[in-house]
Design an enzyme around this catalytic site. Structure first.
Site, PDB file in Angstrom:
ATOM      1  N   SER A  11     -52.898  -0.192 -31.112  1.00  0.00           N
ATOM      2  CA  SER A  11     -53.480  -1.128 -32.091  1.00  0.00           C
ATOM      3  C   SER A  11     -52.800  -2.488 -32.116  1.00  0.00           C
ATOM      4  O   SER A  11     -53.321  -3.439 -32.682  1.00  0.00           O
ATOM      5  CB  SER A  11     -53.419  -0.513 -33.485  1.00  0.00           C
ATOM      6  OG  SER A  11     -52.071  -0.375 -33.875  1.00  0.00           O
ATOM      7  N   ASP A  60     -49.562  10.778 -34.928  1.00  0.00           N
ATOM      8  CA  ASP A  60     -48.136  10.538 -34.687  1.00  0.00           C
ATOM      9  C   ASP A  60     -47.809  11.270 -33.387  1.00  0.00           C
ATOM     10  O   ASP A  60     -47.836  12.505 -33.332  1.00  0.00           O
ATOM     11  CB  ASP A  60     -47.331  11.100 -35.868  1.00  0.00           C
ATOM     12  CG  ASP A  60     -45.823  10.943 -35.678  1.00  0.00           C
ATOM     13  OD1 ASP A  60     -45.388  10.705 -34.529  1.00  0.00           O
ATOM     14  OD2 ASP A  60     -45.100  11.084 -36.672  1.00  0.00           O
ATOM     15  N   VAL A  61     -47.518  10.501 -32.345  1.00  0.00           N
ATOM     16  CA  VAL A  61     -47.350  11.131 -31.030  1.00  0.00           C
ATOM     17  C   VAL A  61     -46.042  11.911 -30.892  1.00  0.00           C
ATOM     18  O   VAL A  61     -45.800  12.534 -29.871  1.00  0.00           O
ATOM     19  CB  VAL A  61     -47.488  10.104 -29.863  1.00  0.00           C
ATOM     20  CG1 VAL A  61     -48.903   9.593 -29.745  1.00  0.00           C
ATOM     21  CG2 VAL A  61     -46.497   8.960 -29.990  1.00  0.00           C
ATOM     22  N   SER A 139     -38.776   0.767 -19.954  1.00  0.00           N
ATOM     23  CA  SER A 139     -38.173  -0.530 -20.310  1.00  0.00           C
ATOM     24  C   SER A 139     -37.124  -0.909 -19.275  1.00  0.00           C
ATOM     25  O   SER A 139     -36.504  -0.044 -18.647  1.00  0.00           O
ATOM     26  CB  SER A 139     -37.481  -0.420 -21.673  1.00  0.00           C
ATOM     27  OG  SER A 139     -36.663  -1.550 -21.895  1.00  0.00           O
ATOM     28  N   TYR A 152     -32.039   4.004 -27.264  1.00  0.00           N
ATOM     29  CA  TYR A 152     -33.300   3.472 -26.726  1.00  0.00           C
ATOM     30  C   TYR A 152     -33.270   3.523 -25.191  1.00  0.00           C
ATOM     31  O   TYR A 152     -34.199   4.022 -24.554  1.00  0.00           O
ATOM     32  CB  TYR A 152     -33.495   2.035 -27.215  1.00  0.00           C
ATOM     33  CG  TYR A 152     -34.740   1.345 -26.697  1.00  0.00           C
ATOM     34  CD1 TYR A 152     -35.971   1.565 -27.300  1.00  0.00           C
ATOM     35  CD2 TYR A 152     -34.684   0.459 -25.616  1.00  0.00           C
ATOM     36  CE1 TYR A 152     -37.129   0.924 -26.835  1.00  0.00           C
ATOM     37  CE2 TYR A 152     -35.825  -0.171 -25.146  1.00  0.00           C
ATOM     38  CZ  TYR A 152     -37.043   0.057 -25.769  1.00  0.00           C
ATOM     39  OH  TYR A 152     -38.175  -0.576 -25.293  1.00  0.00           O
ATOM     40  N   ALA A 154     -31.469   5.343 -23.235  1.00  0.00           N
ATOM     41  CA  ALA A 154     -31.469   6.736 -22.746  1.00  0.00           C
ATOM     42  C   ALA A 154     -32.892   7.292 -22.738  1.00  0.00           C
ATOM     43  O   ALA A 154     -33.294   7.969 -21.774  1.00  0.00           O
ATOM     44  CB  ALA A 154     -30.559   7.599 -23.616  1.00  0.00           C
ATOM     45  N   LYS A 156     -35.639   5.623 -22.418  1.00  0.00           N
ATOM     46  CA  LYS A 156     -36.451   4.933 -21.404  1.00  0.00           C
ATOM     47  C   LYS A 156     -36.051   5.373 -19.989  1.00  0.00           C
ATOM     48  O   LYS A 156     -36.906   5.513 -19.112  1.00  0.00           O
ATOM     49  CB  LYS A 156     -36.336   3.418 -21.580  1.00  0.00           C
ATOM     50  CG  LYS A 156     -36.925   2.922 -22.912  1.00  0.00           C
ATOM     51  CD  LYS A 156     -38.390   3.284 -23.054  1.00  0.00           C
ATOM     52  CE  LYS A 156     -39.052   2.680 -24.274  1.00  0.00           C
ATOM     53  NZ  LYS A 156     -40.477   2.971 -24.376  1.00  0.00           N
TER      54      LYS A 156
HETATM   55  P1  NAP Z   1     -44.631  -2.892 -31.022  1.00  0.00           P
HETATM   56  O1  NAP Z   1     -45.377  -4.160 -31.117  1.00  0.00           O
HETATM   57  O2  NAP Z   1     -43.539  -2.601 -31.992  1.00  0.00           O
HETATM   58  O3  NAP Z   1     -45.680  -1.683 -31.036  1.00  0.00           O
HETATM   59  C1  NAP Z   1     -45.257  -0.362 -31.016  1.00  0.00           C
HETATM   60  C2  NAP Z   1     -46.470   0.530 -30.915  1.00  0.00           C
HETATM   61  O4  NAP Z   1     -46.040   1.900 -30.872  1.00  0.00           O
HETATM   62  C3  NAP Z   1     -47.391   0.387 -32.118  1.00  0.00           C
HETATM   63  O5  NAP Z   1     -48.721   0.386 -31.669  1.00  0.00           O
HETATM   64  C4  NAP Z   1     -47.116   1.659 -32.932  1.00  0.00           C
HETATM   65  O6  NAP Z   1     -48.238   2.126 -33.651  1.00  0.00           O
HETATM   66  C5  NAP Z   1     -46.772   2.639 -31.826  1.00  0.00           C
HETATM   67  N1  NAP Z   1     -45.996   3.762 -32.345  1.00  0.00           N
HETATM   68  C6  NAP Z   1     -44.705   3.784 -32.755  1.00  0.00           C
HETATM   69  N2  NAP Z   1     -44.382   5.020 -33.183  1.00  0.00           N
HETATM   70  C7  NAP Z   1     -45.491   5.797 -33.028  1.00  0.00           C
HETATM   71  C8  NAP Z   1     -45.788   7.161 -33.277  1.00  0.00           C
HETATM   72  N3  NAP Z   1     -44.865   8.002 -33.789  1.00  0.00           N
HETATM   73  N4  NAP Z   1     -47.026   7.616 -32.995  1.00  0.00           N
HETATM   74  C9  NAP Z   1     -47.976   6.792 -32.485  1.00  0.00           C
HETATM   75  N5  NAP Z   1     -47.752   5.482 -32.232  1.00  0.00           N
HETATM   76  C10 NAP Z   1     -46.527   4.997 -32.497  1.00  0.00           C
HETATM   77  O7  NAP Z   1     -43.956  -2.758 -29.612  1.00  0.00           O
HETATM   78  P2  NAP Z   1     -44.409  -3.208 -28.152  1.00  0.00           P
HETATM   79  O8  NAP Z   1     -43.510  -4.281 -27.720  1.00  0.00           O
HETATM   80  O9  NAP Z   1     -45.871  -3.388 -28.068  1.00  0.00           O
HETATM   81  O10 NAP Z   1     -43.965  -1.882 -27.370  1.00  0.00           O
HETATM   82  C11 NAP Z   1     -44.855  -1.034 -26.664  1.00  0.00           C
HETATM   83  C12 NAP Z   1     -44.027  -0.232 -25.675  1.00  0.00           C
HETATM   84  O11 NAP Z   1     -43.406  -1.121 -24.752  1.00  0.00           O
HETATM   85  C13 NAP Z   1     -42.898   0.576 -26.322  1.00  0.00           C
HETATM   86  O12 NAP Z   1     -42.783   1.818 -25.695  1.00  0.00           O
HETATM   87  C14 NAP Z   1     -41.673  -0.280 -26.027  1.00  0.00           C
HETATM   88  O13 NAP Z   1     -40.488   0.478 -26.002  1.00  0.00           O
HETATM   89  C15 NAP Z   1     -42.019  -0.850 -24.680  1.00  0.00           C
HETATM   90  N6  NAP Z   1     -41.274  -2.065 -24.324  1.00  0.00           N
HETATM   91  C16 NAP Z   1     -41.428  -3.212 -25.040  1.00  0.00           C
HETATM   92  C17 NAP Z   1     -40.690  -4.345 -24.669  1.00  0.00           C
HETATM   93  C18 NAP Z   1     -40.802  -5.655 -25.408  1.00  0.00           C
HETATM   94  O14 NAP Z   1     -40.023  -6.572 -25.090  1.00  0.00           O
HETATM   95  N7  NAP Z   1     -41.716  -5.814 -26.334  1.00  0.00           N
HETATM   96  C19 NAP Z   1     -39.817  -4.285 -23.582  1.00  0.00           C
HETATM   97  C20 NAP Z   1     -39.689  -3.094 -22.887  1.00  0.00           C
HETATM   98  C21 NAP Z   1     -40.427  -1.993 -23.265  1.00  0.00           C
HETATM   99  P3  NAP Z   1     -48.411   1.975 -35.263  1.00  0.00           P
HETATM  100  O15 NAP Z   1     -48.091   0.562 -35.600  1.00  0.00           O
HETATM  101  O16 NAP Z   1     -49.839   2.328 -35.500  1.00  0.00           O
HETATM  102  O17 NAP Z   1     -47.489   2.968 -35.904  1.00  0.00           O
END
Ligand code: NAP
Length: 242
Positions: A11, A60-61, A139, A152, A154, A156
């Site tokens: 979302s 909730d995954v 990540s 975190y 660990a 990833k």
């Molecule tokens: P974000 O904007 O904080 O979004 C996190 C997403 O994960 C949201 O859609 C949230 O859904 C969902 N989520 C969290 N806990 C959940 C649960 N228990 N069940 C279902 N959904 C859950 O973060 P993002 O940057 O888009 O991150 C997406 C992925 O990319 C993550 O795995 C993150 O570790 C990885 N990543 C991000 C970055 C970065 O710089 N942004 C870098 C490396 C890796 P709800 O809001 O609906 O709860």
């Protein structure tokens, strides 16, 4: 029939960009959300204006019964799952000594167990038809490590290990499994960084820019159509780590 994809955490942030991109490619999307119901509804409405229909599903995954309900819903409605994007994740910034058992258990459950459990529930339907594409969002910290991000990192690194092992196990069933390991991407997850810190990250990045969710979605768009790539960790990071 069009391909069917589940995108966890679809979302907002990176997940939202993936949903938009794949939906515009005529792939049927089940966009999972947990807390951001309003954002999921808005995304659905916005895509409807382009005559694109997606399903949104609250789960909730980190909880198997909720993941199972989402998979059952998808199978009942579409009869198959072709693509799984394990994107949902949480961050945790803490000094190693301050990480409690509860902190550790929570991030492992949401970031790592969720990938195990969602993949396990989905692949039964991929194994049936000997075809599938799984992409895990890990990540750069899983590769290079991050100070104050031990738990975190660990989780990833664990995802990347799972990706490589599963690719070997599922390859003969024509199921491709890859990880995308983003560098710094401009989403809510990085809200805590100050303007100065973001500027510094930019300066340390050879391409001298900050990543956007669409940069990750573009790679996914390519990967879902690919035929011969599996077991890879593709890091999209502007050259920050080479
Ligand atoms: P974000 O904007 O904080 O979004 C996190 C997403 O994960 C949201 O859609 C949230 O859904 C969902 N989520 C969290 N806990 C959940 C649960 N228990 N069940 C279902 N959904 C859950 O973060 P993002 O940057 O888009 O991150 C997406 C992925 O990319 C993550 O795995 C993150 O570790 C990885 N990543 C991000 C970055 C970065 O710089 N942004 C870098 C490396 C890796 P709800 O809001 O609906 O709860």
């Amino acid at each position: 029939m069009e391909r069917v994809a589940i995108v966890t955490g679809g979302s907002r942030g990176i997940g939202r960009a993936i949903v938009e991109d794949l939906a515009r490619k005529n792939i049927k999307i089940i966009a999972n959300y947990n807390q951001s119901e309003e954002k999921a509804r808005k995304l659905k409405e916005e895509l409807e204006k382009e005559n694109i229909s997606i399903d949104i599903f609250k789960a909730d995954v980190s909880k198997r019964e909720q993941v199972k309900a989402m998979v059952d819903y998808t199978i009942k409605k579409y009869g198959k799952i072709d693509i799984l994007i394990n994107n949902a994740g949480i961050d945790q910034e803490k000094m190693f000594q301050d990480i409690t058992d509860e902190d550790w258990d929570k991030i492992v459950k949401v970031n790592l167990y969720s990938v195990f459990c969602t993949t396990q529930e989905v692949i039964k339907y991929m194994l049936n038809k000997k075809d599938g594409c799984i992409i895990n969002i890990s990540s750069i910290y899983g590769i290079s490590g991050g100070s104050c991000a031990v738990a975190y990192s660990a989780t990833k690194a664990g995802i990347d290990g799972m990706t490589k092992s599963l690719a070997k196990e599922l390859g003969p069933s024509n199921i491709r499994v890859n990880s995308i390991a983003p560098g710094y991407i401009n989403t809510d997850m990085n809200k805590r960084y100050s303007k100065e810190e973001i500027e510094q990250i930019k300066e340390e990045t050879p391409l001298v820019k900050i990543g956007k969710p669409e940069d990750i979605a573009k790679c996914i768009e390519w990967l879902v159509d690919d035929n011969f790539t599996t077991g890879q960790v593709i890091s999209i990071n502007g050259g920050w780590e080479i």
